[in-house]
Design a protein around this motif. Structure first.
Motif, mmCIF file in Angstrom:
data_model
loop_
_atom_site.group_PDB
_atom_site.id
_atom_site.type_symbol
_atom_site.label_atom_id
_atom_site.label_comp_id
_atom_site.label_asym_id
_atom_site.label_seq_id
_atom_site.Cartn_x
_atom_site.Cartn_y
_atom_site.Cartn_z
ATOM 1 N N TYR A 146 0.812 -1.215 0.000
ATOM 2 C CA TYR A 146 0.000 0.000 0.000
ATOM 3 C C TYR A 146 0.845 1.265 0.000
ATOM 4 O O TYR A 146 0.297 2.373 0.022
ATOM 5 N N TYR A 147 2.180 1.118 -0.009
ATOM 6 C CA TYR A 147 3.025 2.306 0.017
ATOM 7 C C TYR A 147 3.974 2.432 -1.174
ATOM 8 O O TYR A 147 4.547 3.497 -1.398
ATOM 9 N N VAL A 148 4.166 1.354 -1.926
ATOM 10 C CA VAL A 148 4.946 1.512 -3.154
ATOM 11 C C VAL A 148 4.111 2.311 -4.153
ATOM 12 O O VAL A 148 2.883 2.346 -4.075
ATOM 13 N N THR A 149 4.789 2.961 -5.094
ATOM 14 C CA THR A 149 4.104 3.822 -6.052
ATOM 15 C C THR A 149 4.253 3.262 -7.459
ATOM 16 O O THR A 149 5.379 3.092 -7.944
ATOM 17 N N PRO A 150 3.144 2.945 -8.133
ATOM 18 C CA PRO A 150 3.239 2.471 -9.521
ATOM 19 C C PRO A 150 3.912 3.525 -10.404
ATOM 20 O O PRO A 150 3.636 4.719 -10.279
ATOM 21 N N ILE A 151 4.793 3.072 -11.286
ATOM 22 C CA ILE A 151 5.496 3.979 -12.195
ATOM 23 C C ILE A 151 4.756 4.013 -13.531
ATOM 24 O O ILE A 151 4.466 2.966 -14.113
ATOM 25 N N PRO A 152 4.410 5.204 -14.036
ATOM 26 C CA PRO A 152 3.693 5.292 -15.319
ATOM 27 C C PRO A 152 4.457 4.588 -16.443
ATOM 28 O O PRO A 152 5.687 4.601 -16.485
ATOM 29 N N LYS A 153 3.726 3.982 -17.349
ATOM 30 C CA LYS A 153 4.341 3.204 -18.431
ATOM 31 C C LYS A 153 5.256 4.049 -19.313
ATOM 32 O O LYS A 153 6.249 3.546 -19.841
ATOM 33 N N SER A 154 4.926 5.312 -19.468
ATOM 34 C CA SER A 154 5.709 6.163 -20.373
ATOM 35 C C SER A 154 7.001 6.676 -19.740
ATOM 36 O O SER A 154 7.780 7.357 -20.407
ATOM 37 N N LEU A 155 7.243 6.347 -18.474
ATOM 38 C CA LEU A 155 8.399 6.881 -17.768
ATOM 39 C C LEU A 155 9.437 5.789 -17.551
ATOM 40 O O LEU A 155 9.152 4.743 -16.967
ATOM 41 N N ASP A 156 10.649 6.032 -18.022
ATOM 42 C CA ASP A 156 11.755 5.092 -17.863
ATOM 43 C C ASP A 156 12.095 4.928 -16.378
ATOM 44 O O ASP A 156 12.055 5.880 -15.605
ATOM 45 N N SER A 157 12.444 3.708 -15.976
ATOM 46 C CA SER A 157 12.701 3.424 -14.560
ATOM 47 C C SER A 157 13.846 4.256 -13.995
ATOM 48 O O SER A 157 13.768 4.772 -12.876
ATOM 49 N N ALA A 158 14.928 4.381 -14.753
ATOM 50 C CA ALA A 158 16.064 5.165 -14.269
ATOM 51 C C ALA A 158 15.672 6.624 -14.077
ATOM 52 O O ALA A 158 16.056 7.262 -13.085
ATOM 53 N N ALA A 159 14.895 7.158 -15.011
ATOM 54 C CA ALA A 159 14.459 8.547 -14.922
ATOM 55 C C ALA A 159 13.461 8.750 -13.787
ATOM 56 O O ALA A 159 13.409 9.820 -13.174
ATOM 57 N N ALA A 160 12.678 7.718 -13.506
ATOM 58 C CA ALA A 160 11.664 7.825 -12.454
ATOM 59 C C ALA A 160 12.268 7.761 -11.062
ATOM 60 O O ALA A 160 11.699 8.297 -10.103
ATOM 61 N N THR A 161 13.420 7.120 -10.935
ATOM 62 C CA THR A 161 13.977 6.838 -9.609
ATOM 63 C C THR A 161 14.114 8.083 -8.754
ATOM 64 O O THR A 161 13.669 8.115 -7.603
ATOM 65 N N SER A 162 14.715 9.138 -9.273
ATOM 66 C CA SER A 162 14.952 10.326 -8.465
ATOM 67 C C SER A 162 13.702 11.166 -8.249
ATOM 68 O O SER A 162 13.673 12.012 -7.351
ATOM 69 N N ILE A 163 12.671 10.949 -9.046
ATOM 70 C CA ILE A 163 11.404 11.630 -8.806
ATOM 71 C C ILE A 163 10.803 11.144 -7.489
ATOM 72 O O ILE A 163 10.085 11.866 -6.800
ATOM 73 N N LEU A 164 11.129 9.904 -7.098
ATOM 74 C CA LEU A 164 10.512 9.264 -5.940
ATOM 75 C C LEU A 164 10.936 9.871 -4.610
ATOM 76 O O LEU A 164 10.288 9.634 -3.587
ATOM 77 N N CYS A 165 12.015 10.627 -4.602
ATOM 78 C CA CYS A 165 12.396 11.352 -3.376
ATOM 79 C C CYS A 165 12.713 12.798 -3.707
ATOM 80 O O CYS A 165 12.047 13.708 -3.236
ATOM 81 N N ALA A 166 13.734 13.022 -4.530
ATOM 82 C CA ALA A 166 14.139 14.393 -4.845
ATOM 83 C C ALA A 166 12.982 15.174 -5.473
ATOM 84 O O ALA A 166 12.645 16.282 -5.035
#
Length: 358
Positions: A146-166
């Motif tokens: 219930y606390y992990v966040t699904p990553i949108p399909k159009s967003l690359d995993s490496a690019a999404a990583t820093s959005i998750l905190c920074a």
């Protein structure tokens, strides 16, 4: 019986804090959590990428009053695939094979007054990845469904990583400013991991950005991302406050968001933010700053502490990035290079963000 996507290895690579102030240990035969031991609502995520944050360095050094429990696998930004879900989990919002992100807050109780009011980061029962529970500097990490966040399909995993905190942290801070569209905002540390994302979120919100940092590479990045004004704090020296005021129509900006992990930018902001303005406090210096109370009271300034965002904030921050409004500028490194990254971070040499390919 736990739900499991694939046969898992028995050991993994991790970066673990053993002693404050000492390099993290890179362990190559650390046990992979057993899916059969997962509790209801826990899940196991195969980490693909992990971001490196200033907070990870503070955790490693034990800089803050509340220190991590040791030994502790570090890291709190991660993107990966759910490979197991604990037995007894009901109504899980995520499924095996889903691509998800892990954040600073690993879980909160969701029942206390703070959680009910949307202040999950102030939950007294919260757990933090890389601090009070093992984090993302690992090939496999335990998280909560219930606390992990699904990553949108159009967003690359490496690019999404820093959005998750920074990205999440500066986005939440900007939401708390509450100034009209077209207002000026000063961003000390604008060329860093949080700062370069803050520029983009601020511009997306209709704010005008004064980027404060030092160095030609950071100047080019900040202006390319949409900052209208650039101030090099090393070149400005004692004239920094005067230069920031002049950059914002001679009146000073209506707000400042401090992502730099030093005390000086906080004191300076009290001088250059215009009367009734707002200062958002995000960066956590290891030393206190002397608040000029005469200015805080006389100018009726609002000094607001802002920690990481909520689950909803994370969804919004990722959505903005997925729509191309925000792009994380990062370099890929290996887990084994973590201490080198920390050294570069201490010297202020990192432009944008560093992401580890786990």
């Amino acid at each position: 019986m736990a739900l499991q996507l694939e046969t898992l290895p028995t050991v993994q690579r991790v970066a673990q804090i053993h002693t404050f102030g000492e390099p993290l240990s890179i362990l190559s035969a650390y046990p992979v959590p057993d899916p059969a031991q997962l509790r209801p609502n826990e899940c196991l995520v195969k980490i693909e990428y992990a971001g490196v944050c200033q907070s990870d360095l503070h955790a490693r050094n034990g800089d803050w009053l509340r220190k991590p429990t040791l030994p502790r696998i570090g890291g709190h930004e991660g993107a990966g695939i759910i490979v197991a879900i604990g037995a007894g989990t009901l109504d899980s919002p995520v499924s095996l094979g889903d691509r998800v992100g892990l954040k600073w807050i690993a879980r909160s109780c969701l029942h206390c007054e703070n959680c009910r009011m949307g202040n999950e980061s102030s939950c007294s029962s919260r757990l933090a990845h890389g601090y009070t529970t093992d984090g993302t500097f690992a090939e496999y990490a335990v998280a909560w469904t219930y606390y992990v966040t699904p990553i949108p399909k159009s967003l690359d995993s490496a690019a999404a990583t820093s959005i998750l905190c920074a990205g999440l942290t500066v986005y939440k801070g900007l939401k708390r400013i509450n100034v009209p569209t077209g207002s000026w905002i000063a961003l000390p540390g604008a060329g860093g991991g949080l700062g370069h994302l803050a520029i983009q979120y601020a511009v997306a919100m209709g704010l005008r950005v004064i980027a404060i940092d030092s160095g030609e590479e950071k100047r080019k990045l900040c202006l390319a991302l949409g900052a209208e004004k650039w101030i090099d704090f090393k070149e400005s020296g004692d004239a920094l406050v005067q230069n920031v005021v002049a950059a914002a129509d001679g009146l000073g900006p209506q707000a400042a968001l401090i992502s730099a992990g030093a005390a000086a930018p906080y004191a300076q902001a009290c001088y250059y933010v215009r009367a009734t303005g707002t200062i958002i406090c995000i960066g956590v210096p290891s030393t206190p700053f002397q608040a000029p109370f005469e200015l805080l009271v006389g100018k009726e300034l609002k000094l607001i502490g802002s920690s990481v965002g909520t689950r909803q904030d994370a969804i919004e921050a990722l959505d903005i990035a997925a729509r191309g409004k925000v792009t994380c500028h990062y370099t890929l490194r290996r887990l084994e290079e973590l201490e080198t990254v920390f050294d570069e971070m201490k010297r202020g040499e990192i432009v944008g963000r560093v992401v580890l390919k786990v």
